[in-house]
Write a protein that holds these residues in place. Structure first.
Motif, short mmCIF file in Angstrom:
data_model
loop_
_atom_site.label_atom_id
_atom_site.label_comp_id
_atom_site.label_asym_id
_atom_site.label_seq_id
_atom_site.Cartn_x
_atom_site.Cartn_y
_atom_site.Cartn_z
N TRP A 122 -3.91 5.27 10.35
CA TRP A 122 -3.82 6.36 9.37
C TRP A 122 -4.45 6.00 8.03
O TRP A 122 -4.90 6.88 7.29
CB TRP A 122 -2.36 6.75 9.15
N SER A 123 -4.49 4.71 7.70
CA SER A 123 -5.07 4.30 6.42
C SER A 123 -6.55 4.62 6.33
O SER A 123 -7.11 4.74 5.23
CB SER A 123 -4.85 2.80 6.19
N LEU A 124 -7.21 4.77 7.49
CA LEU A 124 -8.63 5.12 7.49
C LEU A 124 -8.84 6.51 6.90
O LEU A 124 -9.89 6.78 6.31
CB LEU A 124 -9.20 5.06 8.91
N PHE A 153 0.82 -1.22 0.00
CA PHE A 153 0.00 0.00 0.00
C PHE A 153 0.85 1.27 0.00
O PHE A 153 0.56 2.20 -0.78
CB PHE A 153 -0.98 0.01 1.17
N PRO A 154 1.91 1.37 0.82
CA PRO A 154 2.78 2.53 0.69
C PRO A 154 3.39 2.66 -0.70
O PRO A 154 3.60 3.79 -1.19
CB PRO A 154 3.87 2.27 1.75
N SER A 193 -6.33 1.06 0.68
CA SER A 193 -6.48 1.42 2.10
C SER A 193 -7.37 0.42 2.83
O SER A 193 -7.13 0.10 4.00
CB SER A 193 -7.04 2.84 2.24
N LEU A 194 -8.39 -0.09 2.14
CA LEU A 194 -9.27 -1.11 2.74
C LEU A 194 -8.48 -2.37 3.06
O LEU A 194 -8.57 -2.92 4.16
CB LEU A 194 -10.42 -1.43 1.79
N VAL A 245 -10.28 10.75 12.77
CA VAL A 245 -9.43 9.55 12.85
C VAL A 245 -8.35 9.72 13.92
O VAL A 245 -8.08 8.80 14.70
CB VAL A 245 -8.79 9.25 11.47
N VAL A 246 -7.74 10.91 13.97
CA VAL A 246 -6.69 11.16 14.95
C VAL A 246 -7.25 11.11 16.37
O VAL A 246 -6.67 10.48 17.26
CB VAL A 246 -6.02 12.53 14.69
#
Length: 240
Positions: free
Chosen positions: A217-219, A35-36, A137-138, A210-211
């Motif tokens: 973080w992917s959310l 993903f990255p 991201s999922l 999210v934070v």
């Protein structure tokens, strides 16, 4: 001067390389690395266009190379990531192969974009990078948070195939979608300005939520691109 003209194509090639490495790592079960790499490919995809405009180094080869690179990074890679996350989550059903149709529809979307004269300053149908970010991201979140409800859904035989089918349909749809960038040739009518303001305001809210909740973080990436899709769908429905 000849070297300068090759800079955008070199950046595009880095997009392709990142996508290819992402495929390899995904097949090895390393979605945490894949993903990255997809995000890096998206960065290169943005930079090659920026470099082409800055250096006035447009070429027909560059246009074709860009589509070929996007096909790997935002077509093949997300399809394989969805397939692999179903396997990782313990789904062994013939439905695990359904997400692979995303690669075929991504190819159709890219071919349509190259030929459609309406898509200079905006899009018709969901852009392939946006669909890829939702998928990537999922898969990343499900792999990193195996106890989450999202991971549980990904472990069913139907959830990811349905997601893949919906995204495939939206990729080749006639739904108008605003571009998430600014510059020459990008639509700037009042409606588009409001949509962009709403989108970027929504991103701020998503990041804060999210934070504050302590989510992965992917959310942020997942919710951001789902919001982009829903915002455009809502704008289309209101217009009709």
């Amino acid at each position: 001067m000849q070297i300068i003209k090759h800079i955008p194509n070199t950046i595009t090639s880095m997009n392709l390389l990142a996508g290819t490495l992402g495929v390899i790592f995904t097949l090895d079960g390393r979605i945490d690395i894949a993903f990255p790499l997809m995000l890096a490919a998206a960065g290169f995809d943005f930079c090659d266009g920026f470099a082409a405009r800055l250096l006035n180094a447009y070429s027909n080869i560059g246009k074709e190379l860009d589509s070929l690179a996007d096909m790997v990074s935002f077509g093949v890679l997300p399809a394989i990531m969805l397939y692999k996350i179903m396997c990782i989550c313990g789904t062994w059903h013939i439905a695990i192969y359904i997400p692979l149709i995303l690669a075929a529809f991504s190819a159709l979307r890219l071919a349509k974009f190259n030929l459609d004269e309406r898509q200079h300053g905006s899009f018709i149908g969901l852009p392939t990078p946006a669909a890829a970010m939702i998928c990537g991201s999922l898969a990343y979140y499900a792999e990193r948070s195996p106890e989450s409800w999202i991971s549980s859904l990904c472990g069913t035989w139907f959830f990811i195939p349905v997601v893949a089918i919906i995204l495939s349909a939206v990729l080749v749809s006639e739904i108008p979608m605003f571009a998430m960038k600014f510059g020459k040739g990008i639509e700037t009518d009042l409606k588009t300005k409001f949509l962009r303001i709403g989108f970027f305001s929504g991103i701020v809210c998503i990041i804060i939520a999210v934070v504050v909740s302590g989510g992965n973080w992917s959310l942020i990436v997942l919710y951001m691109f789902i919001y982009y899709l829903l915002l455009n769908l809502a704008a289309t429905l209101i217009k009709r």
